[in-house]
Design an enzyme around this catalytic site. Structure first.
Site, PDB file in Angstrom:
ATOM      1  N   THR A 232      19.349 -11.836 -40.085  1.00 46.34           N
ATOM      2  CA  THR A 232      18.844 -13.181 -39.893  1.00 46.34           C
ATOM      3  C   THR A 232      19.186 -13.818 -41.223  1.00 46.34           C
ATOM      4  OG1 THR A 232      17.135 -12.553 -38.308  1.00 46.34           O
ATOM      5  CG2 THR A 232      16.604 -14.413 -39.700  1.00 46.34           C
TER       6      THR A 232
ATOM      7  N   ASN B  93      19.626 -12.997 -34.158  1.00 48.51           N
ATOM      8  CA  ASN B  93      18.906 -11.743 -33.974  1.00 48.51           C
ATOM      9  C   ASN B  93      19.674 -10.618 -34.664  1.00 48.51           C
ATOM     10  OD1 ASN B  93      16.809 -10.126 -33.305  1.00 48.51           O
ATOM     11  ND2 ASN B  93      17.520  -9.671 -31.248  1.00 48.51           N
TER      12      ASN B  93
ATOM     13  N   SER C 233       8.848 -14.044 -32.444  1.00 45.50           N
ATOM     14  CA  SER C 233       9.687 -13.844 -33.626  1.00 45.50           C
ATOM     15  C   SER C 233       8.844 -13.335 -34.792  1.00 45.50           C
ATOM     16  CB  SER C 233      10.316 -15.189 -34.007  1.00 45.50           C
ATOM     17  OG  SER C 233      10.939 -15.114 -35.259  1.00 45.50           O
TER      18      SER C 233
HETATM   19  N1  GLY Z   1      15.210 -12.053 -34.307  1.00 40.61           N
HETATM   20  C1  GLY Z   1      14.388 -11.832 -35.400  1.00 40.61           C
HETATM   21  C2  GLY Z   1      13.113 -12.583 -35.332  1.00 40.61           C
HETATM   22  O1  GLY Z   1      13.075 -13.624 -34.722  1.00 40.61           O
HETATM   23  O2  GLY Z   1      12.129 -12.148 -35.857  1.00 40.61           O
END
Ligand code: GLY
Length: 570
Positions: A379, A399, A450
């Site tokens: 990320t 992601n 998330s």
């Molecule tokens: N895809 C990582 C998050 O949103 O935490």
């Protein structure tokens, strides 16, 4: 504190020749006691090119929100494993007047999604389908996000902001050693998932200039025609046809329906700090608030940085918060989240009744399940402060690294695999080893939970820090350790960002510490108390990019030494 101020004076003297002209831009990316100091404005991001473009937009008179648009899009060009047009993110902001808010441009499940879409007829979880290829892709939110932010707060025309980004894609940028290795490592996967070669399936070495004409064209269309270019017109049509050819279910209606949403951030106090962080559908703000409010009841500054007792307190608070996360948190537009109860002092005190310094609380006594971390994740986060006093923290993602690995050659960008952040089957872990419950089950148009934790901190009612990090489930614990490093352990911003980190997330019941960074005695003491410590498998935890406002009003950047992260300011 004295030492810190002496070092600060020395650094200010050293960079005086660099900082004397407010127009002269400076950058800094090496490990140091102090990060880059600048007087007016700063961007800290995963790539020098992105920080520089954001900073230059502010030098042209743009504000932090203009710089946000520029930085976000520049990262999509020069940090394509996480920077994106095909993903989503969150922004937390504080204006120069002290108003705070949050923007949610998280991806959504398509209209044709359903709760069991990753299960076979025997209810077996088909892990690959939520991680790779067309079915893993959530409806992208990033372009909606930048237009929403720009509409409310932007001051320069979108064309002016996007111009340097388009040039970056067209003229190219030099890839770093880390990046060359990463591109080469993924090349075979790109070929396999996309069934064709692309600019990403070549052999790379550090210093190669990487150009992306297709992405320059896509950005030009967005610059010329606005948000609708992406969500309704040619780009949308190309994207939908491509996804459907690759097994996806996103339709033109999904794209047309997509809206970014203004949210109330989570705001709480840690001692005399006021912390503003991301609300659901991120778990970041609530989880961090639970952990820090619990930690505030223990004198960790006396225990010392990364000592056995400090690690115990944080680990036990983290264990309990992540257990709550999996039960209670999801998309607030679909479920009721008992935020006040989860953050109440009495509740949090009660949760620690079972804790003793004598030994670890086994996670199975808090609830059940046993899993393991599956894959490293990407990320990206950037922090910006402008010369008007506006501050933002933005975390944005595909992601996994390069998301679903689907790369559309005509459009020039990767598509996310954010659908894996839903609990596809309660009790089964996602990419980050996180177990979810019904609150985060898949439903059409729902946003997946998330961990992203873009965060701002105030001290004495003034802006004090902006920060965040990538790292999947380790995001929350990396952010809060960075705040504590400055506040409790008197580190500079750069030291706080670079300091060794650890992580616990309830399940698996493991304290993960960065390899080779914790002393053997501390690890032994923790093991003797019943903690399972993994000190071999995490080469790094998080890559925090942060800015601290110093007492004289100047800015110190913290650009994480773990990546190519760079602060640029003036
Ligand atoms: N895809 C990582 C998050 O949103 O935490």
């Amino acid at each position: 504190m004295k030492k810190k101020h002496a070092l600060l004076s020395l650094c200010i003297l050293l960079c005086f020749w660099q900082c004397d002209s407010p127009k002269k831009e400076i950058s800094h990316s090496t490990t140091a006691v102090l990060g880059l100091i600048s007087q007016k404005a700063m961007v800290v991001s995963a790539r020098e090119e992105a920080s520089r473009i954001g900073s230059e937009i502010m030098q042209q008179g743009g504000n932090a929100f203009d710089a946000m648009v520029a930085t976000e899009m520049a990262l999509a060009v020069c940090y394509p494993n996480a920077g994106n047009l095909g993903g989503g993110g969150f922004m937390v902001y504080r204006t120069h007047r002290g108003e705070v808010g949050a923007l949610d441009y998280r991806e959504k499940a398509p209209l044709r999604a359903n709760r069991d879409m990753y299960l076979d007829e025997n209810k077996k979880y088909l892990q690959d389908k939520s991680k790779t290829g067309g079915l893993a892709v959530g409806v992208p939110g990033t372009i909606a996000g930048i237009f929403k932010a720009h509409k409310r707060f932007g001051s320069l025309p979108m064309q002016t902001i996007l111009r340097p980004v388009i040039l970056l894609a067209k003229n190219g940028f030099k890839i770093t050693e880390k990046q060359a290795k990463q591109f080469n490592d993924y090349s075979a996967v790109f070929k396999q998932v996309n069934q064709e070669n692309s600019i990403y399936t070549k052999k790379f070495k550090a210093g190669d200039v990487f150009k992306n004409e297709a992405l320059a064209n896509t950005l030009q269309q967005i610059s010329d025609n606005g948000r609708s270019a992406f969500y309704q017109d040619e780009i949308a049509k190309t994207l939908v046809a491509y996804l459907q050819k690759n097994g996806g279910i996103i339709s033109l209606k999904d794209l047309d329906n997509y809206q970014a949403i203004w949210r109330e951030p989570i705001v709480f106090n840690y001692k005399d700090l006021r912390i503003i962080s991301m609300s659901p559908p991120s778990s970041g703000g609530i989880c961090m608030a639970q952990i820090l409010k619990t930690t505030a009841n223990y004198p960790i500054a006396q225990y010392g940085h990364n000592t056995t007792k400090t690690i115990q307190v944080l680990t036990e608070a983290q264990r309990r918060a992540y257990a709550d996360r999996s039960h209670y948190l999801g998309d607030p537009d679909f479920i009721d989240i008992p935020v006040d109860s989860l953050l109440s002092d009495a509740y949090l005190k009660g949760r620690m009744d079972s804790f003793s310094f004598e030994g670890a609380t086994p996670s199975k006594e808090l609830t059940h399940g046993a899993i393991s971390q599956a894959e490293s994740t990407e990320t990206t986060h950037y922090s910006i402060i402008d010369s008007y006093g506006n501050a933002i923290a933005v975390t944005t993602t595909l992601n996994a690294s390069f998301g679903s690995k689907l790369y559309n050659k005509k459009l020039g960008f990767f598509l996310n695999n954010e659908m894996d952040d839903f609990s596809a089957k309660p009790g089964t872990p996602n990419l980050f080893g996180l177990i979810g419950g019904d609150a985060n089950a898949i439903a059409p148009q729902k946003r997946m939970l998330s961990s992203m934790t873009p965060t701002l901190v105030e001290k004495d009612n003034k802006l004090w820090m902006t920060l965040g990090t990538p790292g999947g489930s380790t995001i929350i614990t990396s952010v809060l350790q960075t705040i504590l490093n400055v506040y409790e352990f008197n580190m500079s911003m750069q030291q706080a960002v670079d300091a060794p980190r650890f992580h616990h997330q309830w399940l698996p019941d493991i304290v993960k510490v960065e390899a080779t960074s914790f002393d053997a005695k501390t690890i032994k003491e923790l093991e003797n108390k019943g903690y399972v410590v993994d000190y071999k498998n995490a080469s790094s935890i998080g890559r925090v990019d942060a800015i601290l406002v110093l007492s004289d009003g100047s800015l110190e950047g913290g650009a994480d030494k773990r990546g190519d992260d760079t602060a640029v300011g003036f």
